[in-house]
Design a protein around this motif. Structure first.
Motif, PDB file in Angstrom:
ATOM      1  N   ILE A  13      17.216  85.207   8.984  1.00  0.00           N
ATOM      2  CA  ILE A  13      16.507  86.225   9.749  1.00  0.00           C
ATOM      3  C   ILE A  13      15.015  86.080   9.446  1.00  0.00           C
ATOM      4  CG2 ILE A  13      16.225  88.683  10.184  1.00  0.00           C
ATOM      5  CD1 ILE A  13      19.091  89.094   9.582  1.00  0.00           C
TER       6      ILE A  13
ATOM      7  N   ASN B  23      17.149  87.595   4.933  1.00  0.00           N
ATOM      8  CA  ASN B  23      18.610  87.654   4.909  1.00  0.00           C
ATOM      9  C   ASN B  23      19.153  86.373   5.522  1.00  0.00           C
ATOM     10  OD1 ASN B  23      20.009  90.350   4.096  1.00  0.00           O
ATOM     11  ND2 ASN B  23      18.081  90.924   5.082  1.00  0.00           N
TER      12      ASN B  23
ATOM     13  N   THR C 195      26.670  85.102   2.288  1.00  0.00           N
ATOM     14  CA  THR C 195      25.503  85.775   2.833  1.00  0.00           C
ATOM     15  C   THR C 195      24.565  86.098   1.675  1.00  0.00           C
ATOM     16  OG1 THR C 195      24.748  87.569   4.240  1.00  0.00           O
ATOM     17  CG2 THR C 195      26.569  88.076   2.785  1.00  0.00           C
TER      18      THR C 195
ATOM     19  N   ASN D 134      21.054  88.323   0.406  1.00  0.00           N
ATOM     20  CA  ASN D 134      20.088  89.381   0.690  1.00  0.00           C
ATOM     21  C   ASN D 134      18.968  89.308  -0.328  1.00  0.00           C
ATOM     22  OD1 ASN D 134      19.131  92.305  -0.079  1.00  0.00           O
ATOM     23  ND2 ASN D 134      19.725  92.342   2.077  1.00  0.00           N
TER      24      ASN D 134
ATOM     25  N   VAL E  25      18.394  92.421  -3.017  1.00  0.00           N
ATOM     26  CA  VAL E  25      19.207  92.465  -4.234  1.00  0.00           C
ATOM     27  C   VAL E  25      19.307  91.083  -4.873  1.00  0.00           C
ATOM     28  CG1 VAL E  25      20.513  94.464  -3.486  1.00  0.00           C
ATOM     29  CG2 VAL E  25      21.356  92.198  -2.937  1.00  0.00           C
TER      30      VAL E  25
ATOM     31  N   ARG F 201      21.082  88.403  -4.221  1.00  0.00           N
ATOM     32  CA  ARG F 201      22.430  87.944  -4.550  1.00  0.00           C
ATOM     33  C   ARG F 201      23.019  87.171  -3.369  1.00  0.00           C
ATOM     34  NH1 ARG F 201      24.842  91.832  -8.867  1.00  0.00           N
ATOM     35  NH2 ARG F 201      22.805  92.154  -9.805  1.00  0.00           N
TER      36      ARG F 201
ATOM     37  N   ILE G 149      26.557  86.532  -1.650  1.00  0.00           N
ATOM     38  CA  ILE G 149      27.898  87.112  -1.626  1.00  0.00           C
ATOM     39  C   ILE G 149      28.796  86.249  -0.762  1.00  0.00           C
ATOM     40  CG2 ILE G 149      29.256  89.081  -0.835  1.00  0.00           C
ATOM     41  CD1 ILE G 149      26.852  90.832  -1.463  1.00  0.00           C
ATOM     42  N   LYS G 150      29.959  85.929  -1.286  1.00  0.00           N
ATOM     43  CA  LYS G 150      30.921  85.171  -0.495  1.00  0.00           C
ATOM     44  C   LYS G 150      31.736  86.157   0.328  1.00  0.00           C
ATOM     45  CE  LYS G 150      34.345  81.537  -0.976  1.00  0.00           C
ATOM     46  NZ  LYS G 150      35.364  81.998  -0.027  1.00  0.00           N
ATOM     47  N   LEU G 151      31.762  85.938   1.638  1.00  0.00           N
ATOM     48  CA  LEU G 151      32.493  86.867   2.495  1.00  0.00           C
ATOM     49  C   LEU G 151      33.961  86.482   2.530  1.00  0.00           C
ATOM     50  CD1 LEU G 151      30.107  87.268   5.544  1.00  0.00           C
ATOM     51  CD2 LEU G 151      30.298  88.669   3.509  1.00  0.00           C
ATOM     52  N   PRO G 152      34.847  87.488   2.449  1.00  0.00           N
ATOM     53  CA  PRO G 152      36.269  87.168   2.556  1.00  0.00           C
ATOM     54  C   PRO G 152      36.597  86.675   3.962  1.00  0.00           C
ATOM     55  CG  PRO G 152      35.910  89.537   2.333  1.00  0.00           C
ATOM     56  CD  PRO G 152      34.581  88.885   2.232  1.00  0.00           C
TER      57      PRO G 152
ATOM     58  N   MET H 287      36.487  88.725   7.107  1.00  0.00           N
ATOM     59  CA  MET H 287      35.223  89.148   7.695  1.00  0.00           C
ATOM     60  C   MET H 287      34.809  88.274   8.876  1.00  0.00           C
ATOM     61  SD  MET H 287      33.604  91.689   6.065  1.00  0.00           S
ATOM     62  CE  MET H 287      34.304  92.771   4.839  1.00  0.00           C
TER      63      MET H 287
ATOM     64  N   MET I 116      25.908  91.341  11.635  1.00  0.00           N
ATOM     65  CA  MET I 116      24.682  92.138  11.623  1.00  0.00           C
ATOM     66  C   MET I 116      24.737  93.281  12.642  1.00  0.00           C
ATOM     67  SD  MET I 116      22.424  90.954   9.454  1.00  0.00           S
ATOM     68  CE  MET I 116      22.695  89.673   8.260  1.00  0.00           C
TER      69      MET I 116
ATOM     70  N   ILE J 151      30.284  95.825   2.684  1.00  0.00           N
ATOM     71  CA  ILE J 151      30.889  94.786   1.860  1.00  0.00           C
ATOM     72  C   ILE J 151      30.528  95.107   0.422  1.00  0.00           C
ATOM     73  CG2 ILE J 151      30.811  92.346   1.291  1.00  0.00           C
ATOM     74  CD1 ILE J 151      30.040  91.946   4.293  1.00  0.00           C
TER      75      ILE J 151
ATOM     76  N   SER K 103      30.792  93.896  -3.475  1.00  0.00           N
ATOM     77  CA  SER K 103      31.030  92.632  -4.137  1.00  0.00           C
ATOM     78  C   SER K 103      30.730  92.720  -5.629  1.00  0.00           C
ATOM     79  CB  SER K 103      30.140  91.582  -3.463  1.00  0.00           C
ATOM     80  OG  SER K 103      30.237  90.368  -4.120  1.00  0.00           O
TER      81      SER K 103
ATOM     82  N   THR L  29      35.079  90.059  -3.538  1.00  0.00           N
ATOM     83  CA  THR L  29      34.412  90.788  -2.459  1.00  0.00           C
ATOM     84  C   THR L  29      35.447  91.511  -1.618  1.00  0.00           C
ATOM     85  OG1 THR L  29      32.644  89.168  -2.367  1.00  0.00           O
ATOM     86  CG2 THR L  29      32.914  90.568  -0.449  1.00  0.00           C
TER      87      THR L  29
ATOM     88  N   LEU M  17      26.624  95.722   0.580  1.00  0.00           N
ATOM     89  CA  LEU M  17      25.934  95.081   1.689  1.00  0.00           C
ATOM     90  C   LEU M  17      26.494  95.665   2.983  1.00  0.00           C
ATOM     91  CD1 LEU M  17      23.832  92.882   2.201  1.00  0.00           C
ATOM     92  CD2 LEU M  17      25.705  91.274   2.461  1.00  0.00           C
TER      93      LEU M  17
ATOM     94  N   GLN N  94      25.107  97.976   6.852  1.00  0.00           N
ATOM     95  CA  GLN N  94      24.087  98.086   7.862  1.00  0.00           C
ATOM     96  C   GLN N  94      23.521  99.487   7.879  1.00  0.00           C
ATOM     97  OE1 GLN N  94      25.286  97.645  11.858  1.00  0.00           O
ATOM     98  NE2 GLN N  94      23.369  96.673  12.435  1.00  0.00           N
TER      99      GLN N  94
ATOM    100  N   ALA O 155      21.205  96.939   1.601  1.00  0.00           N
ATOM    101  CA  ALA O 155      21.728  96.253   0.432  1.00  0.00           C
ATOM    102  C   ALA O 155      21.295  96.982  -0.820  1.00  0.00           C
ATOM    103  CB  ALA O 155      21.231  94.815   0.401  1.00  0.00           C
TER     104      ALA O 155
ATOM    105  N   VAL P 108      22.216  97.227  -5.355  1.00  0.00           N
ATOM    106  CA  VAL P 108      23.046  96.913  -6.515  1.00  0.00           C
ATOM    107  C   VAL P 108      23.222  98.210  -7.292  1.00  0.00           C
ATOM    108  CG1 VAL P 108      23.215  95.618  -8.656  1.00  0.00           C
ATOM    109  CG2 VAL P 108      22.204  94.561  -6.643  1.00  0.00           C
TER     110      VAL P 108
END
Lengths: 254, 412
Positions: A78, A87, A98, A100, A103, A105, A107-110, A113, A119, B104, B106, B111, B169, B171, B179, B181
């Protein structure tokens, strides 16, 4: 000797003809979809897209830089608005991460998802990745053909294979003979249309004819839609593999 | 007139043992029915209160469309105005604001999709049992920001402990990426698996900041003093809310609308209870019918003599019915008194159900159940017993009319 062999070939050809006919038609529908997907995706691409999420009372536009490679790798960044800048999403095969910046970090999306919206748009992660699911998990038949602006247009009905792990009951894909995708309609198990995507403004883009506007909306609420508009698009033969790694998420290439 | 009352009264005490048996059967039936009904009503109330105090409140105010599709944009724009109305409504015991967003969630290596709920720690403590459900760590305090409470099962799925960090995470309301922590401060367990698996709670102010919805909330959850008045209070609030500027966008729903499953579970349990009572009453009816019939056989000679000296069959019938009525009234009186006493005893002490009932566990009840005595639970059982004994007495009474005096007197 030669004539006998020719004769045998002829006979066997006629014998398998009825089956072969259906097979050929099936193959051609599948071929069309496969060629279309390859055409729209290219071997590798780099693009800049404006994504507008439009709702009756609200609208929001994001600018996304995207790289894709082959059938399964993609990387999205983005660029704007500033609040969301940085992002990023990486898809490799069936895995998706994904990032961000706020933060800091990854993150692995399951896998579940993948069919969720990306978004908050009307596009799912799968839609954006132009995933191969449509080719692997569906049986295709050409439903009808017609001619539009001197080009043949195919309407292809794609039914999921038995036990295929897909969410749709059917898809109907409209594409042009030069493999430009015109429309994709998604149906539920009762074969009622759920959402649809249409493309517009087909123009030379990245060295080939390509629709520069893609619009996705739920069939019963066309006033709420998401639109992708290509600002630039380049197709290349290859992109370095290191681009599609988790470290690229944190450090965007240019 | 008064003579057959006297005769009936004397008749029933001529064989005290038989009478006491019949009367005790009736009394016992009344006692059991009163206690069972009160217990059932009490357990429903406990169940409803336990369930509403975990999640839904007795009633809940939301944007109409939020209720339909949980769209994060459909907020209550002026929660303070709604609070003003609730402050002025009699019977409302407590209320609290909440916001929620699917996100989400995590941890270091896991996650999951989960519900992130923003709560005001202070008023939440008054309107729900959340603070009591904390099994590890601590409840949120007013000054906490990036702290979270997490359900036991979600914590287990994410493999997190107190003090661990979790990334959220989702919207925001403006469509931006939300986002954050947060650090796990407490782990709660309600006994309701759905609730313990669903989400995590963060302070409302922090939620509003992360999900860019300053000053707005998704729901106002209220608890009332008495379960019986929920419908009435809900109606009042609904009417008053319409006077607000954006009031027509809001909807008030009570617990039975929010949790139709609980209501159905109660109806089902009530039906199975009814079947049980019906069986009980049939047993009682047959034992009463039996005692009455036996009495007739034993007293056939007596009836023969009475008829021979000129007692009309209709009068005999009246005497018999009066006898049964006396026994019923005495039995019912004793049964009601005993039933009330027993029920009141358990109503103050409670009944320990331990982990016995799966249905109750599912709704987060693990401790004690308190029966609830009410006019309804006291009246329904005895009324049914009355009808059934009257019908049971009618048969022998009618049979007496067909007696032949001479044959009756020679009856062995």
């Amino acid at each position: 000797m030669h004539t006998i062999r020719t004769f045998l070939v002829m006979v066997s050809f006629f014998l398998i003809m009825p089956g072969a006919g259906a097979f050929a038609e099936d193959m051609s529908a599948r071929d069309l979809i496969e060629s279309c997907w390859d055409y729209m995706r290219g071997r590798a691409s780099e693009s800049l897209v404006d994504m507008t999420i439009h709702r009756p009372e609200w609208e929001r536009t994001m600018t996304i830089k995207a790289w894709t490679k082959g059938r399964s790798d993609s990387l999205f960044f983005i660029k704007a608005p500033p609040k969301d800048k940085g992002n990023a999403t990486l898809k490799k095969g069936n895995d998706m991460w994904t990032y961000n910046p706020k933060v800091n970090r990854v993150i692995k999306l399951p896998p579940s998802m993948m069919s969720q919206s990306w978004m908050g748009s009307d596009f799912s992660n799968n839609d954006l990745a132009k995933s191969d699911s449509i080719i692997q998990d569906y049986d295709h038949t050409i439903e009808s053909t017609h001619t539009r602006q001197d080009k043949t247009v195919y309407v292809i009905k794609s039914m999921p294979k038995p036990a295929a792990p897909v969410v749709w009951g059917m898809q109907r894909i409209t594409l042009r003979e030069d493999f430009v995708l015109l429309e994709e309609i998604f149906y539920d198990e009762d074969l009622e249309p759920v959402k649809q995507m249409t493309t517009q403004d087909i123009a030379p883009l990245g060295g080939r004819l390509f629709p520069s506007v893609w619009k996705m909306f739920k069939t019963d609420t066309p006033e709420a839609y998401t639109q992708l508009e290509y600002r630039s698009l380049t197709f290349t033969d290859d992109l370095p593999a290191r681009l599609f790694t988790r470290s690229s998420l944190k450090n965007p290439p240019r | 007139m008064s003579m057959h009352f006297t005769m009936a009264w004397r008749n029933i005490w001529r064989n005290p043992r038989r009478t006491v048996l019949t009367v005790s059967a009736i009394a016992f039936a009344c006692l059991v029915l009163i206690f069972m009904l009160s217990f059932q009503f009490g357990s429903y109330e406990t169940m409803i209160n336990a369930a509403v105090q975990i999640q839904t409140g007795h009633f809940k105010i939301q944007h109409k469309q939020f209720h339909e599709n949980h769209n994060i944009r459909k907020t209550i724009a002026h929660p303070d105005a709604v609070a003003g109305i609730l402050d002025k409504t009699a019977g409302v015991a407590a209320y609290t604001f909440r916001s929620r967003a699917f996100s989400i969630v995590s941890s270091e290596d896991r996650t999951y999709g989960a519900l992130v709920i923003g709560i005001d720690p202070d008023s939440e403590a008054r309107a729900s049992r959340l603070p009591d459900l904390i099994r590890e760590g601590q409840y949120l305090s007013d000054t906490d920001t990036d702290k979270a409470l997490i359900g036991r099962l979600l914590a287990r799925n994410l493999k997190v402990k107190i003090g661990d960090e979790v990334t959220l995470l989702g919207q925001g309301r403006d469509g931006s990426v939300a986002a954050a922590v947060v650090t796990i401060k407490g782990i709660y367990s309600s006994g309701q698996d759905d609730f313990d698996r669903a989400g995590l709670h963060i302070p409302l102010d922090y939620f509003q900041q992360v999900y860019t919805m300053t000053g707005q909330v998704h729901s106002v959850v209220a608890i009332v003093h008495s379960l019986d008045r929920v419908a009435e209070i809900k109606q009042q609030v609904q009417t008053r809310i319409q006077t607000l500027e954006t009031g027509n966008l809001l909807i008030v729903r009570d617990w039975s609308e929010i949790m139709p499953g609980l209501k159905q579970a109660i109806s089902m349990d009530l039906v199975s209870g009814l079947i049980f009572w019906l069986l009980l009453i049939i047993v009682v009816a047959f034992s009463i019918l039996n005692t009455f019939l036996m009495a007739i056989f034993e007293r056939t000679r007596e009836f023969g003599v009475m008829m021979a000296i000129g007692t009309a069959p209709s009068r005999l019938m009246k005497i018999l019915l009066t006898e049964s009525m006396f026994m019923t009234v005495v039995g019912m009186g004793a049964g009601i008194v005993l039933g009330i006493l027993v029920t009141l005893f358990f109503q103050t002490r409670g009944i320990d159900i331990g982990g016995a009932s799966e249905l109750l566990n599912q709704y987060g009840i693990t401790g004690r159940i308190y029966p609830k005595l009410s006019v309804l639970s006291t009246a329904v059982g005895p009324a049914m017993v009355f009808v059934i004994t009257f019908v049971a007495a009618l048969y022998p009474a009618l049979k007496v009319r067909r007696l032949n005096p001479v044959e009756a007197m020679h009856f062995a």
